[in-house]
Enzyme design. Structure first.
Site, short mmCIF file in Angstrom:
data_model
loop_
_atom_site.label_atom_id
_atom_site.label_comp_id
_atom_site.label_asym_id
_atom_site.label_seq_id
_atom_site.Cartn_x
_atom_site.Cartn_y
_atom_site.Cartn_z
N ARG A 187 -6.35 0.84 3.38
CA ARG A 187 -5.16 1.38 2.72
C ARG A 187 -4.67 0.49 1.58
O ARG A 187 -4.19 1.00 0.56
CB ARG A 187 -4.04 1.63 3.75
N HIS A 226 0.80 -1.22 0.00
CA HIS A 226 0.00 0.00 0.00
C HIS A 226 0.84 1.28 0.00
O HIS A 226 1.99 1.30 0.44
CB HIS A 226 -0.98 0.01 1.17
N GLU A 256 -2.47 -7.40 7.06
CA GLU A 256 -1.20 -7.19 7.74
C GLU A 256 -1.14 -7.98 9.03
O GLU A 256 -2.17 -8.41 9.57
CB GLU A 256 -1.01 -5.68 8.03
#
Length: 188
Positions: free
Chosen positions: A54, A9, A78
């Site tokens: 994001r 990102h 993540e």
């Protein structure tokens, strides 16, 4: 051959602590155009993303301009740290030195790597011979690189920590990784 373009990102707003809703900064919104420009000539067949805003927003411009639906895969999110970490450098070093190290309620790099590789292997089976984009994150992507190239460790991770967006192209023959190319879209 299957080409997988992992897109780390663009710059996100670190004042928002919620991983799911953390947006891109204004710079991040501008920089995602670099991703679109790079990918436009790649004949992409499908776009996947982590469910985090994001990551989605980084590939959204490309997907929209090319009439491709973004498919969300939870496993590409993540690493879950467990709580906010003030000294991220020390925490990261501990995790890269011990792939099983984690905070309470957090994930180890081994756990992150396992879920990412499992999701990637499903895509390699379902989309063999295709060109794929996957919106993802720095630590998650770094564990994928490490799986195929064990020389990628903390120092390499630290070198890309501020590189957003960042693209890594994997070339697969079946499930065998033939090549990994790291692409800095700011100099491409």
């Amino acid at each position: 051959m299957t080409e997988i373009y992992f897109i780390r990102h663009a710059e996100s707003d670190n004042s928002v602590y919620d991983d799911y809703s953390r947006p891109l900064t204004e710079k991040g919104m501008r920089d995602r155009i670099l991703v679109t420009k790079f990918l436009n000539s790649k004949r992409i067949d499908a776009v996947f993303s982590s469910p985090y805003k994001r990551a989605i927003d980084t590939v959204k411009d490309f997907a929209g301009k090319n009439h491709l639906k973004i498919q969300f895969i939870d496993e590409f999110k993540e690493r879950h740290v467990g709580r906010w970490v003030d000294n991220f450098t020390d925490f990261s070093k501990k995790q890269w030195n011990d792939f099983h190290y984690k905070l309470n309620e957090g994930e180890s790099l081994q756990e992150v790597q396992s879920r990412n590789i499992n999701a990637l292997k499903r895509i390699l089976t379902d989309y063999e011979g295709k060109n794929i984009v996957i919106g993802t994150h720095g630590t998650a992507l770094s564990t994928i690189i490490n799986y195929y190239d064990s020389s990628f460790g903390y120092n390499e991770f630290n070198n890309i920590i501020k590189l957003m967006p960042w693209i890594v192209r994997f070339t697969f023959d079946g499930k065998f990784c033939k090549e990994i190319e790291k692409i800095n879209v700011f100099v491409y």
